[in-house]
Motif scaffolding. Structure first.
Motif, PDB file in Angstrom:
ATOM      1  N   ALA A   1       0.808  -1.228  -0.036  1.00 49.34           N
ATOM      2  CA  ALA A   1       0.009  -0.127   0.089  1.00 49.34           C
ATOM      3  C   ALA A   1       1.026   1.150  -0.244  1.00 49.34           C
ATOM      4  O   ALA A   1       0.825   2.201  -0.763  1.00 49.34           O
ATOM      5  CB  ALA A   1      -0.994   0.041   1.380  1.00 49.34           C
ATOM      6  N   ALA A   2       1.932   1.266   0.869  1.00 49.88           N
ATOM      7  CA  ALA A   2       2.720   2.381   0.871  1.00 49.88           C
ATOM      8  C   ALA A   2       3.442   2.667  -0.496  1.00 49.88           C
ATOM      9  O   ALA A   2       3.484   3.929  -0.973  1.00 49.88           O
ATOM     10  CB  ALA A   2       3.738   2.290   1.825  1.00 49.88           C
ATOM     11  N   GLU A   3       3.749   1.725  -1.239  1.00 55.33           N
ATOM     12  CA  GLU A   3       4.484   1.661  -2.684  1.00 55.33           C
ATOM     13  C   GLU A   3       3.473   2.212  -3.451  1.00 55.33           C
ATOM     14  O   GLU A   3       3.746   3.143  -4.222  1.00 55.33           O
ATOM     15  CB  GLU A   3       4.914   0.395  -2.836  1.00 55.33           C
ATOM     16  CG  GLU A   3       6.022  -0.193  -2.212  1.00 55.33           C
ATOM     17  CD  GLU A   3       6.468  -1.585  -2.706  1.00 55.33           C
ATOM     18  OE1 GLU A   3       5.725  -2.148  -3.823  1.00 55.33           O
ATOM     19  OE2 GLU A   3       7.614  -2.080  -2.308  1.00 55.33           O
TER      20      GLU A   3
ATOM     21  N   LYS B   1       0.788   7.276   7.928  1.00 56.47           N
ATOM     22  CA  LYS B   1       1.631   8.180   9.004  1.00 56.47           C
ATOM     23  C   LYS B   1       1.055   8.227  10.466  1.00 56.47           C
ATOM     24  O   LYS B   1       2.198   8.128  11.177  1.00 56.47           O
ATOM     25  CB  LYS B   1       1.578   9.569   8.311  1.00 56.47           C
ATOM     26  CG  LYS B   1       2.064   9.554   7.128  1.00 56.47           C
ATOM     27  CD  LYS B   1       1.752  11.355   6.305  1.00 56.47           C
ATOM     28  CE  LYS B   1       2.459  12.389   7.199  1.00 56.47           C
ATOM     29  NZ  LYS B   1       4.005  12.388   6.732  1.00 56.47           N
ATOM     30  N   GLU B   2      -0.088   8.246  10.573  1.00 60.13           N
ATOM     31  CA  GLU B   2      -0.498   7.903  11.941  1.00 60.13           C
ATOM     32  C   GLU B   2      -0.072   6.782  12.676  1.00 60.13           C
ATOM     33  O   GLU B   2       0.032   6.889  13.985  1.00 60.13           O
ATOM     34  CB  GLU B   2      -2.070   8.154  12.058  1.00 60.13           C
ATOM     35  CG  GLU B   2      -2.367   9.535  11.778  1.00 60.13           C
ATOM     36  CD  GLU B   2      -4.035   9.866  11.631  1.00 60.13           C
ATOM     37  OE1 GLU B   2      -4.885   8.714  11.797  1.00 60.13           O
ATOM     38  OE2 GLU B   2      -4.506  10.873  11.589  1.00 60.13           O
ATOM     39  N   LYS B   3       0.264   5.847  11.948  1.00 60.32           N
ATOM     40  CA  LYS B   3       0.700   4.426  12.533  1.00 60.32           C
ATOM     41  C   LYS B   3       1.981   4.218  12.673  1.00 60.32           C
ATOM     42  O   LYS B   3       2.708   3.373  13.278  1.00 60.32           O
ATOM     43  CB  LYS B   3       0.197   3.224  11.685  1.00 60.32           C
ATOM     44  CG  LYS B   3      -1.344   3.091  11.436  1.00 60.32           C
ATOM     45  CD  LYS B   3      -1.860   2.579  12.877  1.00 60.32           C
ATOM     46  CE  LYS B   3      -3.533   2.095  12.627  1.00 60.32           C
ATOM     47  NZ  LYS B   3      -4.156   1.666  13.947  1.00 60.32           N
ATOM     48  N   GLY B   4       2.636   5.300  12.118  1.00 59.01           N
ATOM     49  CA  GLY B   4       4.332   5.498  12.033  1.00 59.01           C
ATOM     50  C   GLY B   4       5.044   4.567  11.018  1.00 59.01           C
ATOM     51  O   GLY B   4       6.068   4.316  11.292  1.00 59.01           O
ATOM     52  N   LEU B   5       4.113   4.262  10.158  1.00 54.65           N
ATOM     53  CA  LEU B   5       4.769   3.610   9.052  1.00 54.65           C
ATOM     54  C   LEU B   5       5.138   4.298   7.552  1.00 54.65           C
ATOM     55  O   LEU B   5       5.501   3.558   6.670  1.00 54.65           O
ATOM     56  CB  LEU B   5       3.595   2.436   8.598  1.00 54.65           C
ATOM     57  CG  LEU B   5       2.966   1.492   9.947  1.00 54.65           C
ATOM     58  CD1 LEU B   5       1.753   0.420   9.340  1.00 54.65           C
ATOM     59  CD2 LEU B   5       4.185   0.690  10.327  1.00 54.65           C
ATOM     60  N   TRP B   6       5.200   5.583   7.771  1.00 60.35           N
ATOM     61  CA  TRP B   6       5.545   6.388   6.487  1.00 60.35           C
ATOM     62  C   TRP B   6       6.653   7.446   6.844  1.00 60.35           C
ATOM     63  O   TRP B   6       6.531   8.003   8.034  1.00 60.35           O
ATOM     64  CB  TRP B   6       4.398   7.122   6.297  1.00 60.35           C
ATOM     65  CG  TRP B   6       4.657   8.032   4.738  1.00 60.35           C
ATOM     66  CD1 TRP B   6       4.980   9.052   4.858  1.00 60.35           C
ATOM     67  CD2 TRP B   6       4.478   7.564   3.479  1.00 60.35           C
ATOM     68  NE1 TRP B   6       5.328   9.629   3.397  1.00 60.35           N
ATOM     69  CE2 TRP B   6       4.936   8.404   2.757  1.00 60.35           C
ATOM     70  CE3 TRP B   6       3.807   6.124   2.964  1.00 60.35           C
ATOM     71  CZ2 TRP B   6       4.675   8.580   1.246  1.00 60.35           C
ATOM     72  CZ3 TRP B   6       3.910   6.198   1.203  1.00 60.35           C
ATOM     73  CH2 TRP B   6       4.203   7.138   0.869  1.00 60.35           C
TER      74      TRP B   6
END
Length: 243
Positions: free
Chosen positions: A8-10, A238-243
């Motif tokens: 998803a990030a990609e 971003k809110e999960k600290g994954l970005w």
């Protein structure tokens, strides 16, 4: 970060890169054609469009008319949110297409009436999609984020570049927003009005407005759906600290 979140990030990163692309020659030509068409549209129609955008923006900032009628539960996982939003996009595309075909069959003025109706469709979709990803619709900043998603879908190449930066740096943007006492959305209104999809303008032409109206509405909801999905994914990550 699990495998689904990584993928998803990609996808979000590719979407942001797409927003930051310079305008193509085709896009520039389409803009020139659209500008010419605008000169043949009666002022009454332009007034309807301008008022509709103004009221939509004010409704997002100050009102609650776009809040979902039924409570929407936030998804537990990103994959669940994506699946639910894809289903939501399909439902709204079909509804918008049917509505566009009906008003498009009526020619110029009735076709213009479709404009504020479709804006309402778009905002109700965005509010519902945002709720699935956990945005707080009672928080002004989250509602403003929704407006930026709208802008990411419907604006010039230059504005899309700027919007991509805003979305990616949203935590810093929020700090600046909190310092302001007034919000100037005149440029936002003008951007959408000036860069509405060319095919949507063709809905106002008598004779084949019904076909174009159905296609245009379906296409525009899909375009907005992609912006909503990727933009909300970005905020989730971003809110999960994954970005």
């Amino acid at each position: 970060m699990n495998e689904y979140e990584r993928q998803a990030a990609e996808e979000v990163n590719r979407w942001l890169k797409q927003l930051r692309k310079s305008p193509s020659i085709t896009a520039s030509m389409a803009k020139r054609v659209q500008t010419k068409i605008n000169h043949y549209i009666p002022q009454k129609v332009h007034d309807i469009m301008g008022d509709a955008i103004k009221h939509m923006v004010q409704g997002v900032i100050y009102g609650s008319q776009y809040f979902p009628k039924d409570s929407i539960q936030k998804a537990e996982q990103l994959e669940e949110a994506d699946e639910r939003v894809m289903n939501l996009i399909e439902v709204y595309q079909k509804g918008a297409a049917a509505e566009g075909a009906g008003t498009g069959a009526g020619g110029l003025i009735l076709g213009a009436v479709d404009f504020p109706l479709l804006l309402g469709f778009k905002m109700r979709f965005l509010y519902s999609a945002a709720s699935i990803y956990g945005l707080n619709l009672h928080d002004l900043n989250d509602r403003l984020y929704i407006l930026y998603l709208f802008q990411a879908a419907f604006s010039s190449a230059e504005k899309r570049m700027e919007t991509a930066d805003t979305l990616e740096d949203w935590q810093e943007v929020e700090k600046e927003i909190s310092k302001k006492t007034e919000f100037d959305w005149v440029s936002f209104q003008q951007e959408y009005r000036d860069h509405i999809d060319l095919v949507k303008m063709l809905q106002l032409v008598p004779g084949f407005g019904a076909v174009v109206g159905a296609f245009a509405n379906y296409h525009l909801l899909g375009q907005l759906g992609e912006a909503a999905k990727q933009g909300c994914r970005l905020k989730w990550l971003k809110e999960k600290g994954l970005w």
